[in-house]
Motif scaffolding. Structure first.
Motif, PDB file in Angstrom:
ATOM      1  N   THR A  47      44.012  51.249  57.133  1.00 29.62           N
ATOM      2  CA  THR A  47      43.070  51.409  56.022  1.00 29.62           C
ATOM      3  C   THR A  47      42.573  50.058  55.509  1.00 29.62           C
ATOM      4  OG1 THR A  47      44.975  51.612  54.552  1.00 29.62           O
ATOM      5  CG2 THR A  47      43.911  53.651  55.222  1.00 29.62           C
ATOM      6  N   VAL A  48      43.498  49.156  55.191  1.00 27.07           N
ATOM      7  CA  VAL A  48      43.087  47.866  54.615  1.00 27.07           C
ATOM      8  C   VAL A  48      42.204  47.096  55.604  1.00 27.07           C
ATOM      9  CG1 VAL A  48      43.895  45.641  53.751  1.00 27.07           C
ATOM     10  CG2 VAL A  48      45.107  47.733  53.128  1.00 27.07           C
ATOM     11  N   SER A  49      42.610  47.097  56.872  1.00 27.08           N
ATOM     12  CA  SER A  49      41.853  46.340  57.864  1.00 27.08           C
ATOM     13  C   SER A  49      40.459  46.945  58.075  1.00 27.08           C
ATOM     14  CB  SER A  49      42.644  46.310  59.171  1.00 27.08           C
ATOM     15  OG  SER A  49      41.869  45.794  60.202  1.00 27.08           O
ATOM     16  N   THR A  50      40.361  48.277  58.040  1.00 23.25           N
ATOM     17  CA  THR A  50      39.056  48.914  58.200  1.00 23.25           C
ATOM     18  C   THR A  50      38.123  48.545  57.046  1.00 23.25           C
ATOM     19  OG1 THR A  50      40.071  50.754  59.374  1.00 23.25           O
ATOM     20  CG2 THR A  50      37.877  51.128  58.494  1.00 23.25           C
ATOM     21  N   LEU A  51      38.661  48.559  55.826  1.00 23.39           N
ATOM     22  CA  LEU A  51      37.854  48.171  54.668  1.00 23.39           C
ATOM     23  C   LEU A  51      37.429  46.711  54.789  1.00 23.39           C
ATOM     24  CD1 LEU A  51      39.814  49.940  51.762  1.00 23.39           C
ATOM     25  CD2 LEU A  51      37.713  50.701  52.894  1.00 23.39           C
ATOM     26  N   ALA A  52      38.344  45.867  55.278  1.00 24.16           N
ATOM     27  CA  ALA A  52      38.030  44.445  55.430  1.00 24.16           C
ATOM     28  C   ALA A  52      36.892  44.241  56.427  1.00 24.16           C
ATOM     29  CB  ALA A  52      39.281  43.687  55.882  1.00 24.16           C
ATOM     30  N   VAL A  53      36.910  45.000  57.529  1.00 30.41           N
ATOM     31  CA  VAL A  53      35.851  44.871  58.532  1.00 30.41           C
ATOM     32  C   VAL A  53      34.515  45.338  57.950  1.00 30.41           C
ATOM     33  CG1 VAL A  53      35.029  45.619  60.800  1.00 30.41           C
ATOM     34  CG2 VAL A  53      37.447  45.153  60.456  1.00 30.41           C
ATOM     35  N   LEU A  54      34.531  46.474  57.246  1.00 30.93           N
ATOM     36  CA  LEU A  54      33.299  46.976  56.616  1.00 30.93           C
ATOM     37  C   LEU A  54      32.706  45.895  55.709  1.00 30.93           C
ATOM     38  CD1 LEU A  54      34.435  50.601  55.670  1.00 30.93           C
ATOM     39  CD2 LEU A  54      32.501  50.047  57.149  1.00 30.93           C
ATOM     40  N   ALA A  55      33.576  45.244  54.935  1.00 33.65           N
ATOM     41  CA  ALA A  55      33.114  44.238  53.977  1.00 33.65           C
ATOM     42  C   ALA A  55      32.560  43.008  54.690  1.00 33.65           C
ATOM     43  CB  ALA A  55      34.261  43.852  53.042  1.00 33.65           C
ATOM     44  N   THR A  56      33.329  42.448  55.627  1.00 31.59           N
ATOM     45  CA  THR A  56      32.884  41.184  56.236  1.00 31.59           C
ATOM     46  C   THR A  56      31.636  41.385  57.102  1.00 31.59           C
ATOM     47  OG1 THR A  56      34.453  41.507  58.052  1.00 31.59           O
ATOM     48  CG2 THR A  56      35.158  40.087  56.252  1.00 31.59           C
ATOM     49  N   THR A  57      31.639  42.452  57.919  1.00 39.86           N
ATOM     50  CA  THR A  57      30.459  42.696  58.763  1.00 39.86           C
ATOM     51  C   THR A  57      29.240  43.023  57.900  1.00 39.86           C
ATOM     52  OG1 THR A  57      31.829  43.515  60.568  1.00 39.86           O
ATOM     53  CG2 THR A  57      29.516  44.107  60.625  1.00 39.86           C
ATOM     54  N   GLY A  58      29.434  43.940  56.953  1.00 44.10           N
ATOM     55  CA  GLY A  58      28.312  44.367  56.109  1.00 44.10           C
ATOM     56  C   GLY A  58      27.719  43.208  55.328  1.00 44.10           C
ATOM     57  N   TRP A  59      28.585  42.440  54.672  1.00 41.63           N
ATOM     58  CA  TRP A  59      28.097  41.314  53.862  1.00 41.63           C
ATOM     59  C   TRP A  59      27.404  40.262  54.717  1.00 41.63           C
ATOM     60  CZ3 TRP A  59      33.013  41.071  50.376  1.00 41.63           C
ATOM     61  CH2 TRP A  59      32.746  41.729  49.175  1.00 41.63           C
ATOM     62  N   SER A  60      28.078  39.844  55.779  1.00 43.96           N
ATOM     63  CA  SER A  60      27.501  38.763  56.584  1.00 43.96           C
ATOM     64  C   SER A  60      26.172  39.202  57.210  1.00 43.96           C
ATOM     65  CB  SER A  60      28.494  38.300  57.657  1.00 43.96           C
ATOM     66  OG  SER A  60      28.808  39.357  58.529  1.00 43.96           O
ATOM     67  N   ALA A  61      26.112  40.436  57.707  1.00 45.50           N
ATOM     68  CA  ALA A  61      24.876  40.908  58.337  1.00 45.50           C
ATOM     69  C   ALA A  61      23.756  41.012  57.312  1.00 45.50           C
ATOM     70  CB  ALA A  61      25.117  42.262  59.016  1.00 45.50           C
ATOM     71  N   GLN A  62      24.060  41.542  56.137  1.00 42.55           N
ATOM     72  CA  GLN A  62      23.026  41.697  55.106  1.00 42.55           C
ATOM     73  C   GLN A  62      22.523  40.338  54.633  1.00 42.55           C
ATOM     74  OE1 GLN A  62      22.843  44.933  52.011  1.00 42.55           O
ATOM     75  NE2 GLN A  62      23.709  43.313  50.764  1.00 42.55           N
ATOM     76  N   TRP A  63      23.463  39.420  54.428  1.00 39.33           N
ATOM     77  CA  TRP A  63      23.124  38.090  53.932  1.00 39.33           C
ATOM     78  C   TRP A  63      22.264  37.332  54.951  1.00 39.33           C
ATOM     79  CZ3 TRP A  63      25.146  33.035  55.291  1.00 39.33           C
ATOM     80  CH2 TRP A  63      24.752  32.043  54.390  1.00 39.33           C
ATOM     81  N   LEU A  64      22.706  37.370  56.212  1.00 37.41           N
ATOM     82  CA  LEU A  64      21.962  36.664  57.260  1.00 37.41           C
ATOM     83  C   LEU A  64      20.583  37.284  57.495  1.00 37.41           C
ATOM     84  CD1 LEU A  64      24.841  36.030  59.804  1.00 37.41           C
ATOM     85  CD2 LEU A  64      23.522  34.263  58.601  1.00 37.41           C
ATOM     86  N   ALA A  65      20.504  38.615  57.437  1.00 36.29           N
ATOM     87  CA  ALA A  65      19.216  39.291  57.658  1.00 36.29           C
ATOM     88  C   ALA A  65      18.227  38.924  56.568  1.00 36.29           C
ATOM     89  CB  ALA A  65      19.423  40.801  57.708  1.00 36.29           C
ATOM     90  N   ARG A  66      18.735  38.814  55.328  1.00 33.58           N
ATOM     91  CA  ARG A  66      17.868  38.450  54.205  1.00 33.58           C
ATOM     92  C   ARG A  66      17.366  37.016  54.343  1.00 33.58           C
ATOM     93  NH1 ARG A  66      20.993  40.466  48.992  1.00 33.58           N
ATOM     94  NH2 ARG A  66      20.590  42.668  49.331  1.00 33.58           N
ATOM     95  N   LYS A  67      18.323  36.125  54.643  1.00 33.17           N
ATOM     96  CA  LYS A  67      17.988  34.715  54.801  1.00 33.17           C
ATOM     97  C   LYS A  67      16.951  34.531  55.906  1.00 33.17           C
ATOM     98  CE  LYS A  67      20.632  31.185  55.910  1.00 33.17           C
ATOM     99  NZ  LYS A  67      21.744  30.251  56.079  1.00 33.17           N
ATOM    100  N   HIS A  68      17.177  35.277  56.958  1.00 36.64           N
ATOM    101  CA  HIS A  68      16.330  35.224  58.136  1.00 36.64           C
ATOM    102  C   HIS A  68      14.897  35.638  57.808  1.00 36.64           C
ATOM    103  CE1 HIS A  68      16.918  34.395  62.297  1.00 36.64           C
ATOM    104  NE2 HIS A  68      16.189  35.422  62.675  1.00 36.64           N
ATOM    105  N   SER A  69      14.761  36.768  57.079  1.00 38.84           N
ATOM    106  CA  SER A  69      13.415  37.279  56.803  1.00 38.84           C
ATOM    107  C   SER A  69      12.725  36.430  55.741  1.00 38.84           C
ATOM    108  CB  SER A  69      13.455  38.750  56.400  1.00 38.84           C
ATOM    109  OG  SER A  69      14.290  38.927  55.286  1.00 38.84           O
TER     110      SER A  69
END
Lengths: 118, 231
Positions: free
Chosen positions: A91-113
């Motif tokens: 459970t903890v590791s799954t939540l951690a993956v959701l957070a790190t992937t989601g945040w990094s992808a959203q942040w990079l996509a925004r910066k990129h555009s």
């Protein structure tokens, strides 16, 4: 519908062959997915050939995992032995993956555009 | 007569479809993430098999046929990828970074937690590929010396959990871009996350499908380094 099923199964078969010959650490279905993408992109395959079959499978993708879920009972003993560390880690590791992937992808996509002035 | 009927594929398939249909109605009626149709259906069928003393193998005669369709279903993910290719190509860098960060997080966080519990190395190795789709996870587990059946079970449990709580958890974290939510769902919860994502957003579902494949490749690639570090 039948043509679509034939194409999807055929691509999986070719995918299995490729992973076997090249000893790739991937299931044939994932290679088949890339082959379908390449085939559509290259104009060898047409969207309307596969659309009906693909939509049917994708709409009901979750259903196809039910037998795998039921299969967990076969290993119930093994899981019961280690249930606490396994549950906490899963459970903890799954939540951690959701957070790190989601945040990094959203942040990079925004910066990129932003950079491209969108 | 009855036990012969239970042993035909007709039993497993019909049971799964009927229970899933009812579970979907319940899920739509109350729309609680906790009532996830996959978990509800699998839970009910396990209960039924146990209480009626029906061997798992009897159910699997039909269940395996449904499971077989997962193969062409994964191939079918190529279609939404093709249809949204322009958007994916323009986000190639965030995609690769997001999946790589997720793959590392998955392996390292699971290992750290198991170490805190003082778990055995076999358990750690079985758990390491937990976010990867079942066929790849099994291959990785066998290669690095994990307990393969345990890995298979952990992967399904991880997928169920991620599919269930993922969208709500992303909302709490203010991850709203369907691109990022989909990528997170596919990276964390493979096919089960993708199935759930496809119900919410088609583009997000396509990204999740892409993430299944990418996470499989990335995890398989970094695993030898991880194993070397561990020993």
């Amino acid at each position: 519908m039948l043509r679509g099923m034939a194409i999807l199964l055929g691509l999986q078969l070719v995918g299995e062959l490729i992973t076997y010959v090249l000893k790739l650490p991937l299931p044939g279905s994932v290679v088949g997915m890339l082959l379908l993408l390449a085939g559509l992109r290259g104009g060898i395959l047409r969207v309307d050939w596969v659309k009906e079959a693909a939509e049917l499978l994708l709409r009901n993708l979750s259903l196809l995992f039910v037998p795998a879920g039921v299969g967990v009972i076969v290993y119930a003993g093994l899981i019961a032995q280690h249930w606490l560390p396994l549950t906490v880690a899963a459970t903890v590791s799954t939540l951690a993956v959701l957070a790190t992937t989601g945040w990094s992808a959203q942040w990079l996509a925004r910066k990129h555009s932003c950079k491209r002035g969108k | 007569m009855l036990s012969a009927l239970v042993q035909t594929p007709l039993f497993g398939i019909t049971l799964t479809l009927v229970v899933y249909e009812v579970a979907s109605l319940i899920y739509r009626r109350w729309s609680l993430a906790l009532l996830n149709p996959v978990i509800l259906t699998a839970g009910f069928i396990i209960f039924l098999l146990k209480s009626l003393h029906i061997p798992y193998a009897d159910y699997a005669a039909g269940g395996d046929m449904l499971l077989f369709l997962l193969g062409p279903a994964v191939v079918a993910l190529g279609l939404p990828l093709y249809q949204r290719r322009a958007e994916i190509i323009s986000r190639l860098f965030p995609t690769m970074c997001g999946v790589t960060v997720g793959a590392l997080t998955s392996i390292l966080s699971a290992t750290a937690i198991l170490m805190l519990f003082g778990s055995s190395k076999a358990l750690i190795l079985s758990m390491a590929p937990k976010s990867v789709t079942t066929p790849i996870a099994i291959g990785i587990s066998a290669k690095i010396g994990g307990i393969v059946p345990l890995t298979a079970a952990i992967v399904v449990i991880t997928g169920c959990f991620g599919g269930m709580v993922g969208p709500a958890f992303c909302r709490v974290l203010r991850i709203r871009d369907p691109f990022a939510v989909g990528l997170a769902m596919g990276t964390a919860a493979h096919g089960l996350g993708t199935g759930r994502m496809l119900e919410i957003d088609r583009f997000g579902g396509a990204m999740a499908g892409l993430a299944i494949g990418l996470n499989g490749v990335v995890t398989a690639a970094i695993m030898p380094f991880f194993v070397a570090l561990l020993s």
